[in-house]
Write a protein that holds these residues in place. Structure first.
Motif, PDB file in Angstrom:
ATOM      1  N   SER A 213      -1.890   0.613  -1.772  1.00 22.74           N
ATOM      2  CA  SER A 213      -1.884  -0.747  -2.239  1.00 22.74           C
ATOM      3  C   SER A 213      -0.660  -1.141  -2.788  1.00 22.74           C
ATOM      4  CB  SER A 213      -3.058  -0.738  -3.597  1.00 22.74           C
ATOM      5  OG  SER A 213      -2.972  -2.043  -4.189  1.00 22.74           O
ATOM      6  N   PRO A 214      -0.301  -2.579  -2.560  1.00 25.28           N
ATOM      7  CA  PRO A 214      -1.482  -3.580  -1.811  1.00 25.28           C
ATOM      8  C   PRO A 214      -1.126  -3.694  -0.012  1.00 25.28           C
ATOM      9  CG  PRO A 214       0.632  -4.587  -2.545  1.00 25.28           C
ATOM     10  CD  PRO A 214       0.767  -3.258  -2.917  1.00 25.28           C
ATOM     11  N   ASN A 215      -0.148  -2.718   0.063  1.00 24.30           N
ATOM     12  CA  ASN A 215       0.320  -2.681   1.786  1.00 24.30           C
ATOM     13  C   ASN A 215       0.973  -1.364   1.971  1.00 24.30           C
ATOM     14  OD1 ASN A 215       3.193  -3.665   1.474  1.00 24.30           O
ATOM     15  ND2 ASN A 215       2.369  -5.576   1.106  1.00 24.30           N
ATOM     16  N   ALA A 216       1.350  -1.099   3.359  1.00 25.85           N
ATOM     17  CA  ALA A 216       1.995   0.130   3.500  1.00 25.85           C
ATOM     18  C   ALA A 216       3.545   0.205   3.074  1.00 25.85           C
ATOM     19  CB  ALA A 216       1.983   0.355   5.101  1.00 25.85           C
ATOM     20  N   ALA A 217       3.998  -1.059   3.287  1.00 24.96           N
ATOM     21  CA  ALA A 217       5.581  -1.079   2.927  1.00 24.96           C
ATOM     22  C   ALA A 217       5.806  -0.895   1.398  1.00 24.96           C
ATOM     23  CB  ALA A 217       6.192  -2.406   3.147  1.00 24.96           C
ATOM     24  N   VAL A 218       4.925  -1.466   0.549  1.00 23.84           N
ATOM     25  CA  VAL A 218       5.076  -1.302  -0.766  1.00 23.84           C
ATOM     26  C   VAL A 218       4.810   0.008  -1.316  1.00 23.84           C
ATOM     27  CG1 VAL A 218       4.631  -2.228  -3.126  1.00 23.84           C
ATOM     28  CG2 VAL A 218       5.192  -3.882  -1.330  1.00 23.84           C
ATOM     29  N   SER A 219       3.422   0.490  -0.756  1.00 26.31           N
ATOM     30  CA  SER A 219       3.112   1.847  -0.930  1.00 26.31           C
ATOM     31  C   SER A 219       4.238   2.967  -0.580  1.00 26.31           C
ATOM     32  CB  SER A 219       1.821   2.085  -0.292  1.00 26.31           C
ATOM     33  OG  SER A 219       1.395   3.338  -0.639  1.00 26.31           O
ATOM     34  N   LEU A 220       4.588   2.718   0.401  1.00 22.51           N
ATOM     35  CA  LEU A 220       5.954   3.842   0.841  1.00 22.51           C
ATOM     36  C   LEU A 220       6.953   3.687  -0.297  1.00 22.51           C
ATOM     37  CD1 LEU A 220       6.762   5.679   2.634  1.00 22.51           C
ATOM     38  CD2 LEU A 220       7.703   3.811   4.107  1.00 22.51           C
ATOM     39  N   GLN A 221       7.314   2.684  -0.908  1.00 27.87           N
ATOM     40  CA  GLN A 221       8.413   2.615  -1.618  1.00 27.87           C
ATOM     41  C   GLN A 221       8.074   3.485  -2.957  1.00 27.87           C
ATOM     42  OE1 GLN A 221      11.413   1.939  -1.181  1.00 27.87           O
ATOM     43  NE2 GLN A 221      10.975   1.364   0.786  1.00 27.87           N
ATOM     44  N   ARG A 222       6.947   3.041  -3.258  1.00 26.41           N
ATOM     45  CA  ARG A 222       6.337   3.832  -4.563  1.00 26.41           C
ATOM     46  C   ARG A 222       6.132   5.281  -4.165  1.00 26.41           C
ATOM     47  NH1 ARG A 222       0.932   1.807  -4.641  1.00 26.41           N
ATOM     48  NH2 ARG A 222       1.949  -0.086  -5.053  1.00 26.41           N
ATOM     49  N   GLU A 223       5.748   5.614  -3.015  1.00 23.23           N
ATOM     50  CA  GLU A 223       5.513   7.017  -2.570  1.00 23.23           C
ATOM     51  C   GLU A 223       6.982   7.514  -2.785  1.00 23.23           C
ATOM     52  OE1 GLU A 223       3.950   9.808   0.974  1.00 23.23           O
ATOM     53  OE2 GLU A 223       4.023   7.722   1.238  1.00 23.23           O
ATOM     54  N   LYS A 224       7.947   7.111  -2.402  1.00 21.33           N
ATOM     55  CA  LYS A 224       9.149   7.826  -2.379  1.00 21.33           C
ATOM     56  C   LYS A 224       9.753   7.949  -3.934  1.00 21.33           C
ATOM     57  CE  LYS A 224      10.725   6.205   2.191  1.00 21.33           C
ATOM     58  NZ  LYS A 224      12.007   5.124   2.838  1.00 21.33           N
ATOM     59  N   ARG A 225       9.342   7.106  -4.736  1.00 25.44           N
ATOM     60  CA  ARG A 225       9.862   7.068  -6.104  1.00 25.44           C
ATOM     61  C   ARG A 225       9.199   8.248  -6.894  1.00 25.44           C
ATOM     62  NH1 ARG A 225       8.701   2.116  -7.151  1.00 25.44           N
ATOM     63  NH2 ARG A 225       6.877   2.232  -8.349  1.00 25.44           N
ATOM     64  N   ILE A 226       7.861   8.256  -6.671  1.00 23.32           N
ATOM     65  CA  ILE A 226       6.996   9.571  -7.150  1.00 23.32           C
ATOM     66  C   ILE A 226       7.434  10.786  -6.774  1.00 23.32           C
ATOM     67  CG2 ILE A 226       4.634  10.419  -7.005  1.00 23.32           C
ATOM     68  CD1 ILE A 226       3.554   7.587  -6.764  1.00 23.32           C
ATOM     69  N   VAL A 227       7.696  10.918  -5.303  1.00 23.87           N
ATOM     70  CA  VAL A 227       8.479  12.120  -4.868  1.00 23.87           C
ATOM     71  C   VAL A 227       9.737  12.394  -5.521  1.00 23.87           C
ATOM     72  CG1 VAL A 227       9.390  13.286  -2.795  1.00 23.87           C
ATOM     73  CG2 VAL A 227       7.316  12.128  -2.365  1.00 23.87           C
ATOM     74  N   GLN A 228      10.532  11.283  -5.771  1.00 19.66           N
ATOM     75  CA  GLN A 228      11.972  11.441  -6.334  1.00 19.66           C
ATOM     76  C   GLN A 228      11.558  12.090  -7.861  1.00 19.66           C
ATOM     77  OE1 GLN A 228      13.991   7.917  -7.020  1.00 19.66           O
ATOM     78  NE2 GLN A 228      15.756   8.886  -7.890  1.00 19.66           N
ATOM     79  N   PHE A 229      10.360  11.563  -8.360  1.00 18.40           N
ATOM     80  CA  PHE A 229      10.160  12.221  -9.891  1.00 18.40           C
ATOM     81  C   PHE A 229       9.564  13.569  -9.742  1.00 18.40           C
ATOM     82  CE2 PHE A 229       6.914  12.979 -12.774  1.00 18.40           C
ATOM     83  CZ  PHE A 229       7.423  12.758 -14.123  1.00 18.40           C
ATOM     84  N   LEU A 230       8.850  13.885  -8.635  1.00 17.22           N
ATOM     85  CA  LEU A 230       8.539  15.267  -8.754  1.00 17.22           C
ATOM     86  C   LEU A 230       9.802  16.322  -8.325  1.00 17.22           C
ATOM     87  CD1 LEU A 230       5.216  14.625  -7.006  1.00 17.22           C
ATOM     88  CD2 LEU A 230       5.448  15.431  -9.122  1.00 17.22           C
ATOM     89  N   GLU A 231      10.737  15.756  -7.809  1.00 20.04           N
ATOM     90  CA  GLU A 231      11.956  16.502  -7.323  1.00 20.04           C
ATOM     91  C   GLU A 231      12.708  16.673  -8.584  1.00 20.04           C
ATOM     92  OE1 GLU A 231      15.215  18.559  -5.264  1.00 20.04           O
ATOM     93  OE2 GLU A 231      12.980  18.149  -4.631  1.00 20.04           O
ATOM     94  N   SER A 232      12.620  15.676  -9.514  1.00 19.62           N
ATOM     95  CA  SER A 232      13.517  15.765 -10.872  1.00 19.62           C
ATOM     96  C   SER A 232      13.004  16.726 -11.673  1.00 19.62           C
ATOM     97  CB  SER A 232      13.611  14.531 -11.218  1.00 19.62           C
ATOM     98  OG  SER A 232      12.406  13.838 -11.883  1.00 19.62           O
ATOM     99  N   ILE A 233      11.651  17.175 -11.713  1.00 20.40           N
ATOM    100  CA  ILE A 233      10.952  18.123 -12.700  1.00 20.40           C
ATOM    101  C   ILE A 233      10.790  19.211 -12.183  1.00 20.40           C
ATOM    102  CG2 ILE A 233      10.187  15.798 -13.953  1.00 20.40           C
ATOM    103  CD1 ILE A 233       7.473  16.881 -12.696  1.00 20.40           C
TER     104      ILE A 233
END
Length: 252
Positions: free
Chosen positions: A19-39
């Motif tokens: 949500s709301p579309n693939a492009a915005v979702s992808l940026q959010r997914e990358k941010r979450i992956v960055q967070f998981l990498e940081s912890i």
């Protein structure tokens, strides 16, 4: 459930990937992956408390397309010995065994108790808990019904996923129109639910998602209710360091 405390325990919720579309979702997914990498170096366990996806349905031989970065990161973390827990939310309740078999991540369909370093936690997505919301509670029973899941599962994936994604997007659009403000302890259903639990037993921390608003509320001198917010606007999460649980924000 009990666990010895060695490092930090992390809690996060409501990614709504897709949500709301693939492009915005992808940026959010990358941010979450960055967070998981940081912890990853100081995480003992990680709790993902529902609505990771805006919609998810596991067919017997088909897995929804996308989210490979996040799923790969979760596999990397569990392979490294970090225990991850996943609680289904109202957008991804149709889980079967994919997370358990492919990612070694246990899946919970109801709130569950945990104990870390002498502190008792009750963790769950939060949907359907407390008073009110009777329409959703009925809908939840229907969606959880095995016959209903089987009927949806016999639809071709292209048709079934298309229908489900349409209604999931409409649900998110409606929710986004509502201003997320604290309604007061007498009107917050999860606070009411937490107080009801406290009448029966002691809990140090109630950890929920679903509400989409980061909340840290003191229930009494020994108990707190924490809502994890979401990763669409807040990038919020909670961390237990062995002594106290703190609500935080990533890159804010």
């Amino acid at each position: 459930m009990n666990a010895a405390f060695n490092k930090n325990i992390y809690f996060l919720s409501d990614f709504h990937l897709g949500s709301p579309n693939a492009a915005v979702s992808l940026q959010r997914e990358k941010r979450i992956v960055q967070f998981l990498e940081s912890i990853k170096n100081d995480a003992e366990e990680i709790f993902i408390v529902g609505d990771m996806f805006d919609f998810w349905f596991e067919y017997k031989y088909v897995v929804p397309r996308g989210y490979t970065r996040l799923l790969g990161k979760l596999a990397e973390l569990t392979d490294a010995g970090i225990k991850i827990h996943f609680f289904v939310g109202n957008h991804d309740m149709w889980m079967r065994d994919y997370f358990q078999t492919e990612l070694n991540i246990p899946v919970y369909f109801e709130p569950a108790f945990f104990e870390f370093n002498g502190k008792k936690f009750l963790v769950g997505h939060g949907d359907g808990q407390g008073p009110g919301d009777h329409g959703y509670k009925l809908l939840k029973k229907i969606f959880r019904n095995p016959v209903c899941q089987w009927m949806f599962g016999i639809l071709p994936p292209y048709v079934g996923l298309g229908i489900a994604n349409y209604f999931s997007q409409k649900s998110r659009e409606l929710a986004n129109k509502k201003e997320e403000v604290f309604l007061g302890e007498e009107n917050e259903w999860l606070i009411i639910y937490s107080k009801e639990v406290l009448q029966k037993e002691h809990v140090d921390y109630f950890i929920f998602g679903h509400r989409h608003l980061p909340i840290d509320f003191t229930l009494n001198e020994n108990s707190r209710y924490i809502n994890l917010g979401e990763w669409i606007n807040f990038d919020s999460y909670a961390v237990f360091d062995g002594t106290i649980t703190t609500l935080k924000y990533f890159n804010k």
